[in-house]
Design an enzyme around this catalytic site. Structure first.
Site, PDB file in Angstrom:
ATOM      1  N   ASN A   9      17.141  10.895  -7.300  1.00 45.91           N
ATOM      2  CA  ASN A   9      17.822   9.884  -6.489  1.00 45.91           C
ATOM      3  C   ASN A   9      17.200   8.510  -6.774  1.00 45.91           C
ATOM      4  OD1 ASN A   9      18.405   8.098  -4.329  1.00 45.91           O
ATOM      5  ND2 ASN A   9      18.867   9.816  -2.960  1.00 45.91           N
ATOM      6  N   LYS A  12      15.897   6.495  -3.716  1.00 46.85           N
ATOM      7  CA  LYS A  12      14.605   6.961  -3.205  1.00 46.85           C
ATOM      8  C   LYS A  12      13.481   6.492  -4.125  1.00 46.85           C
ATOM      9  CE  LYS A  12      15.632  11.380  -0.971  1.00 46.85           C
ATOM     10  NZ  LYS A  12      15.318  12.818  -0.993  1.00 46.85           N
ATOM     11  N   ASP A  69      11.919  15.050   1.303  1.00 49.48           N
ATOM     12  CA  ASP A  69      13.160  15.628   1.781  1.00 49.48           C
ATOM     13  C   ASP A  69      13.462  14.922   3.088  1.00 49.48           C
ATOM     14  OD1 ASP A  69      15.220  17.673   1.054  1.00 49.48           O
ATOM     15  OD2 ASP A  69      14.869  18.198   3.153  1.00 49.48           O
ATOM     16  N   PHE A 151      21.613   3.059   0.909  1.00 47.42           N
ATOM     17  CA  PHE A 151      22.392   4.201   0.406  1.00 47.42           C
ATOM     18  C   PHE A 151      22.652   5.173   1.555  1.00 47.42           C
ATOM     19  CE2 PHE A 151      19.254   7.726   0.210  1.00 47.42           C
ATOM     20  CZ  PHE A 151      18.105   7.025   0.515  1.00 47.42           C
ATOM     21  N   TYR A 153      23.493   7.143   4.602  1.00 49.08           N
ATOM     22  CA  TYR A 153      24.037   6.806   5.921  1.00 49.08           C
ATOM     23  C   TYR A 153      23.572   5.432   6.422  1.00 49.08           C
ATOM     24  CZ  TYR A 153      25.101  11.816   5.904  1.00 49.08           C
ATOM     25  OH  TYR A 153      25.585  13.062   5.569  1.00 49.08           O
ATOM     26  N   ASP A 154      22.958   4.627   5.561  1.00 48.97           N
ATOM     27  CA  ASP A 154      22.382   3.348   6.005  1.00 48.97           C
ATOM     28  C   ASP A 154      23.384   2.445   6.719  1.00 48.97           C
ATOM     29  OD1 ASP A 154      19.743   3.690   5.302  1.00 48.97           O
ATOM     30  OD2 ASP A 154      19.918   2.703   3.355  1.00 48.97           O
ATOM     31  N   LYS A 174      13.800  -2.902   5.554  1.00 55.15           N
ATOM     32  CA  LYS A 174      14.014  -1.453   5.703  1.00 55.15           C
ATOM     33  C   LYS A 174      12.696  -0.697   5.513  1.00 55.15           C
ATOM     34  CE  LYS A 174      16.212   2.714   3.985  1.00 55.15           C
ATOM     35  NZ  LYS A 174      17.160   3.403   3.111  1.00 55.15           N
ATOM     36  N   HIS A 179      11.873   5.617   8.089  1.00 49.72           N
ATOM     37  CA  HIS A 179      11.244   6.940   8.080  1.00 49.72           C
ATOM     38  C   HIS A 179      10.433   7.131   6.794  1.00 49.72           C
ATOM     39  CE1 HIS A 179      15.061   6.739   6.148  1.00 49.72           C
ATOM     40  NE2 HIS A 179      15.070   7.986   5.716  1.00 49.72           N
ATOM     41  N   ARG A 180      11.004   6.724   5.651  1.00 48.07           N
ATOM     42  CA  ARG A 180      10.312   6.922   4.367  1.00 48.07           C
ATOM     43  C   ARG A 180       9.103   6.004   4.268  1.00 48.07           C
ATOM     44  NH1 ARG A 180      14.494   6.711   1.841  1.00 48.07           N
ATOM     45  NH2 ARG A 180      14.895   8.930   2.087  1.00 48.07           N
TER      46      ARG A 180
HETATM   47  P1  IMP Z   1      17.678  14.957   0.026  1.00 46.63           P
HETATM   48  O1  IMP Z   1      17.691  14.304  -1.320  1.00 46.63           O
HETATM   49  O2  IMP Z   1      18.060  16.381   0.037  1.00 46.63           O
HETATM   50  O3  IMP Z   1      16.395  14.697   0.740  1.00 46.63           O
HETATM   51  O4  IMP Z   1      18.863  14.251   0.813  1.00 46.63           O
HETATM   52  C1  IMP Z   1      18.654  13.285   1.745  1.00 46.63           C
HETATM   53  C2  IMP Z   1      19.994  12.787   2.258  1.00 46.63           C
HETATM   54  O5  IMP Z   1      19.769  12.232   3.554  1.00 46.63           O
HETATM   55  C3  IMP Z   1      20.523  11.630   1.406  1.00 46.63           C
HETATM   56  O6  IMP Z   1      21.450  12.057   0.469  1.00 46.63           O
HETATM   57  C4  IMP Z   1      21.163  10.740   2.448  1.00 46.63           C
HETATM   58  O7  IMP Z   1      22.460  11.174   2.716  1.00 46.63           O
HETATM   59  C5  IMP Z   1      20.326  10.962   3.686  1.00 46.63           C
HETATM   60  N1  IMP Z   1      19.228   9.968   3.751  1.00 46.63           N
HETATM   61  C6  IMP Z   1      17.891  10.193   3.581  1.00 46.63           C
HETATM   62  N2  IMP Z   1      17.202   9.052   3.657  1.00 46.63           N
HETATM   63  C7  IMP Z   1      18.115   8.079   3.839  1.00 46.63           C
HETATM   64  C8  IMP Z   1      17.985   6.680   3.967  1.00 46.63           C
HETATM   65  O8  IMP Z   1      16.906   6.084   3.871  1.00 46.63           O
HETATM   66  N3  IMP Z   1      19.139   6.024   4.163  1.00 46.63           N
HETATM   67  C9  IMP Z   1      20.352   6.637   4.251  1.00 46.63           C
HETATM   68  N4  IMP Z   1      20.525   7.932   4.104  1.00 46.63           N
HETATM   69  C10 IMP Z   1      19.397   8.671   3.916  1.00 46.63           C
END
Ligand code: IMP
Length: 199
Positions: A9, A12, A69, A151, A153-154, A174, A179-180
């Protein structure tokens, strides 16, 4: 210190680099290290899935690997989409916009819109050691999308006390409240303790 990032991603990856760069941590994408696989996220928790991703990248590269995650928990939906945030519509080919549309549809007109973003960070070392950190960001789901940044749900998530969606914040704003950001700052602290203990 160099860490492999167990993610494909790009959003990320950018946030990892922005948040960890000044802490002396260099992030190398798993794709840059020759790994192009996707790990099946079969865990029931953010922590379990973060471990699966970090462990797979560590084993494939033989180097320490870090993963995130993450997802969105919406109280009125019983915590959904949660660990299924990236797969909320159930169709791999769907986009973030499709997932945001489904979220708005499922919430309908309810005023009960409390939600939080969660990030679980896991770093797996070749000697079997593991460092974990978690961060959350409380907020609520807007009635319509706003903003172009970020990206996932932001554009629907309004962090507590901000009055703007995450997609209306600059990258720096941000990272300071996300959270990150919280999880990675805690991770950097634990990593330093781990390195110091080794000396
Ligand atoms: P992962 O790659 O399986 O951890 O998927 C995380 C998913 O959660 C992402 O595809 C987003 O849809 C959502 N998500 C996680 N962090 C964020 C963020 O910082 N902003 C918006 N959506 C997030």
């Amino acid at each position: 210190m160099k860490l492999i990032l167990a993610s494909n991603n790009a959003h990320k990856a950018r946030e990892f680099r922005e948040i960890l760069a000044h802490m002396g941590i260099e992030i190398v994408l798993q794709s840059e290290a020759g790994c192009n696989f996707e790990v099946d996220e079969t865990g029931d928790t953010f922590e379990a899935n973060a471990f699966l991703k970090a462990e797979a990248a560590m084993k494939a590269t033989g180097e320490a690997a870090v993963s995130d995650d993450s997802g969105l928990e919406v109280d009125a939906l019983g915590g959904a989409p949660g660990v299924r945030s990236a797969r909320y519509t159930g169709r791999h080919e769907d986009t973030d916009a499709d997932r945001r549309a489904l979220l708005l549809k499922n919430l309908g007109g309810t005023e009960h819109r409390a939600a939080r973003f969660v990030s679980a960070i896991c770093c797996a070392f070749p000697n079997g050691d593991v460092i974990r950190a978690r961060g959350t960001c409380e907020g609520s789901i807007a009635f319509a999308e706003r903003g172009e940044n970020g990206f996932g749900y932001d554009s629907l998530f309004v962090p507590e006390g901000m009055g703007r969606t995450m997609a209306e914040l600059t990258a720096g704003e941000k990272n300071a409240i996300s959270h990150r950001g919280a999880a990675l700052r805690e991770f950097a602290r634990l990593l330093k303790e781990y390195q110091d203990a080794d000396k």
